[in-house]
Design a protein around this motif. Structure first.
Motif, PDB file in Angstrom:
ATOM      1  N   THR A   1      46.029  30.155  35.610  1.00  0.00           N
ATOM      2  CA  THR A   1      46.865  31.119  36.298  1.00  0.00           C
ATOM      3  C   THR A   1      46.129  31.827  37.430  1.00  0.00           C
ATOM      4  O   THR A   1      44.911  31.716  37.571  1.00  0.00           O
ATOM      5  CB  THR A   1      47.338  32.192  35.296  1.00  0.00           C
ATOM      6  N   GLN A   2      46.880  32.566  38.218  1.00  0.00           N
ATOM      7  CA  GLN A   2      46.292  33.523  39.152  1.00  0.00           C
ATOM      8  C   GLN A   2      46.246  34.866  38.440  1.00  0.00           C
ATOM      9  O   GLN A   2      47.277  35.396  38.023  1.00  0.00           O
ATOM     10  CB  GLN A   2      47.136  33.609  40.429  1.00  0.00           C
ATOM     11  N   GLY A   3      45.051  35.408  38.290  1.00  0.00           N
ATOM     12  CA  GLY A   3      44.879  36.561  37.418  1.00  0.00           C
ATOM     13  C   GLY A   3      44.784  36.089  35.980  1.00  0.00           C
ATOM     14  O   GLY A   3      45.145  34.950  35.656  1.00  0.00           O
ATOM     15  N   ALA A   4      44.262  36.941  35.115  1.00  0.00           N
ATOM     16  CA  ALA A   4      44.129  36.596  33.695  1.00  0.00           C
ATOM     17  C   ALA A   4      45.219  37.296  32.892  1.00  0.00           C
ATOM     18  O   ALA A   4      45.538  38.460  33.134  1.00  0.00           O
ATOM     19  CB  ALA A   4      42.747  36.998  33.180  1.00  0.00           C
ATOM     20  N   TRP A   5      45.769  36.563  31.925  1.00  0.00           N
ATOM     21  CA  TRP A   5      46.897  37.058  31.136  1.00  0.00           C
ATOM     22  C   TRP A   5      46.657  36.815  29.654  1.00  0.00           C
ATOM     23  O   TRP A   5      45.953  35.885  29.272  1.00  0.00           O
ATOM     24  CB  TRP A   5      48.187  36.347  31.565  1.00  0.00           C
ATOM     25  N   LEU A   6      47.295  37.625  28.835  1.00  0.00           N
ATOM     26  CA  LEU A   6      47.281  37.481  27.386  1.00  0.00           C
ATOM     27  C   LEU A   6      48.706  37.328  26.887  1.00  0.00           C
ATOM     28  O   LEU A   6      49.619  38.025  27.357  1.00  0.00           O
ATOM     29  CB  LEU A   6      46.663  38.709  26.720  1.00  0.00           C
ATOM     30  N   THR A   7      48.912  36.425  25.928  1.00  0.00           N
ATOM     31  CA  THR A   7      50.216  36.356  25.274  1.00  0.00           C
ATOM     32  C   THR A   7      50.362  37.575  24.362  1.00  0.00           C
ATOM     33  O   THR A   7      49.505  37.833  23.522  1.00  0.00           O
ATOM     34  CB  THR A   7      50.374  35.075  24.445  1.00  0.00           C
ATOM     35  N   SER A   8      51.439  38.318  24.535  1.00  0.00           N
ATOM     36  CA  SER A   8      51.611  39.527  23.724  1.00  0.00           C
ATOM     37  C   SER A   8      52.901  39.514  22.917  1.00  0.00           C
ATOM     38  O   SER A   8      53.269  40.528  22.323  1.00  0.00           O
ATOM     39  CB  SER A   8      51.570  40.774  24.616  1.00  0.00           C
ATOM     40  N   ALA A   9      53.589  38.379  22.870  1.00  0.00           N
ATOM     41  CA  ALA A   9      54.805  38.282  22.059  1.00  0.00           C
ATOM     42  C   ALA A   9      54.457  38.370  20.576  1.00  0.00           C
ATOM     43  O   ALA A   9      53.415  37.881  20.133  1.00  0.00           O
ATOM     44  CB  ALA A   9      55.526  36.970  22.345  1.00  0.00           C
ATOM     45  N   ALA A  10      55.338  38.990  19.806  1.00  0.00           N
ATOM     46  CA  ALA A  10      55.117  39.104  18.360  1.00  0.00           C
ATOM     47  C   ALA A  10      55.160  37.739  17.690  1.00  0.00           C
ATOM     48  O   ALA A  10      54.475  37.511  16.681  1.00  0.00           O
ATOM     49  CB  ALA A  10      56.170  40.025  17.750  1.00  0.00           C
TER      50      ALA A  10
ATOM     51  N   ASP B   1      37.538  46.112  32.956  1.00  0.00           N
ATOM     52  CA  ASP B   1      37.278  46.083  34.403  1.00  0.00           C
ATOM     53  C   ASP B   1      38.039  44.963  35.111  1.00  0.00           C
ATOM     54  O   ASP B   1      37.990  44.863  36.339  1.00  0.00           O
ATOM     55  CB  ASP B   1      35.777  45.899  34.672  1.00  0.00           C
ATOM     56  N   ASP B   2      38.738  44.111  34.357  1.00  0.00           N
ATOM     57  CA  ASP B   2      39.296  42.899  34.947  1.00  0.00           C
ATOM     58  C   ASP B   2      40.820  42.881  35.051  1.00  0.00           C
ATOM     59  O   ASP B   2      41.393  41.866  35.431  1.00  0.00           O
ATOM     60  CB  ASP B   2      38.811  41.681  34.146  1.00  0.00           C
ATOM     61  N   ASN B   3      41.476  43.999  34.708  1.00  0.00           N
ATOM     62  CA  ASN B   3      42.926  44.125  34.921  1.00  0.00           C
ATOM     63  C   ASN B   3      43.701  42.950  34.318  1.00  0.00           C
ATOM     64  O   ASN B   3      44.375  42.194  35.024  1.00  0.00           O
ATOM     65  CB  ASN B   3      43.228  44.259  36.420  1.00  0.00           C
ATOM     66  N   ILE B   4      43.617  42.805  33.004  1.00  0.00           N
ATOM     67  CA  ILE B   4      44.264  41.693  32.308  1.00  0.00           C
ATOM     68  C   ILE B   4      45.741  42.004  32.091  1.00  0.00           C
ATOM     69  O   ILE B   4      46.093  43.061  31.562  1.00  0.00           O
ATOM     70  CB  ILE B   4      43.578  41.432  30.950  1.00  0.00           C
TER      71      ILE B   4
END
Length: 259
Positions: free
Chosen positions: A49-58, A96-99
């Motif tokens: 991806t562009q930027g880093a993301w986390l799956t946060s769905a239950a 510091d990385d705005n996830i």
């Protein structure tokens, strides 16, 4: 709490989900032998991806991100729960990385559930995926692994899923037992020889600048998850190879365990 290992697995073909072979048996044995984690963080090559993301769905959905395979594979589900606690902890460690948080557009792709279905078939351990930020250099991915190393002391298994050699253009799709290309063997061996290096920068951070590295990885996303796992090594911990092999000439199935 006992420190958990960190693991990189060469996930290979989605067909490994339906098959029993020396790679899937190794993953099964690792799941049985390692201390049971309270949660799992996966860095998969298939979420680039562009930027880093986390799956946060239950309840992250099972993504069937492939085509042309048997119906049984497309029907396989891995209904592991998510973990808001792990999402919060990762964001704290990477403050510091705005996830970003993904609330359901993504889920668990076959790079993650294709391995976890063998390691933890009951799908009863919470799983969160962290995407690969394609805008960042290789050193950033290694350094991110170092920031996440504390998770190993908190009961979290960190799993990197990719392939050290991943050149689909030159694969022999009809013959998994095809002779590996010399450049594939050369790069796979270079990685193995440097897993326990204490040099800084780590020699594997910039390995894709090698000629055999470029040939082995026309794009970096399948290699980068390894850097997170190497970044989690603490002190002089052992780094071992539970299983290795090159399939179809140019697909490395190297699995690496830190700790």
């Amino acid at each position: 709490m006992k420190r958990l290992p960190a693991l990189f697995a060469g996930h290979g073909s989605p067909m490994n989900v339906l098959e029993t072979n020396r790679y899937t048996e190794t993953w099964r044995q690792l799941g049985e032998q390692m201390p049971r984690p309270s949660a799992i963080l996966v860095i998969s090559a298939h979420w680039y991806t562009q930027g880093a993301w986390l799956t946060s769905a239950a309840h992250p959905r099972t993504i069937h991100d492939f085509r042309g395979f048997p119906p049984a594979l497309h029907e396989t589900e891995y209904p592991a729960p998510g973990s808001s606690e792990l999402v919060a902890r990762v964001k704290d460690l990477l403050s510091d990385d705005n996830i970003g948080e993904d609330h359901g557009e993504w889920g668990l792709d076959h790079g993650s559930w294709g391995i976890l279905v063998k390691m933890y078939p009951d799908a009863d351990i919470p799983v969160v995926q962290l995407s690969l930020d394609g805008s960042k250099p290789a050193q950033w991915h290694y350094d991110t692994g170092r920031k996440l190393a504390a998770l190993r002391d908190e009961g979290v298994l960190v799993l990197g899923s990719g392939n050290v050699v991943h050149n689909l253009r030159e694969m022999d799709w009809q013959n998994a037992q095809a002779e590996p290309y010399p450049w594939a063997v050369s790069f796979n061996n270079f990685v193995r020889d440097n897993l326990e290096s204490d040099a800084r920068p780590h020699p594997l951070v910039n390995a894709l600048e090698r000629e055999d590295g470029k040939r082995s990885n026309p794009s970096p996303e399948h290699y980068l998850p390894l850097l997170y796992i190497l970044g989690m090594r603490q002190g002089s911990e052992p780094v071992t190879v539970p299983v290795d092999g090159i399939e179809s000439g140019s697909l490395s199935m190297l699995t690496v365990k830190v700790g």
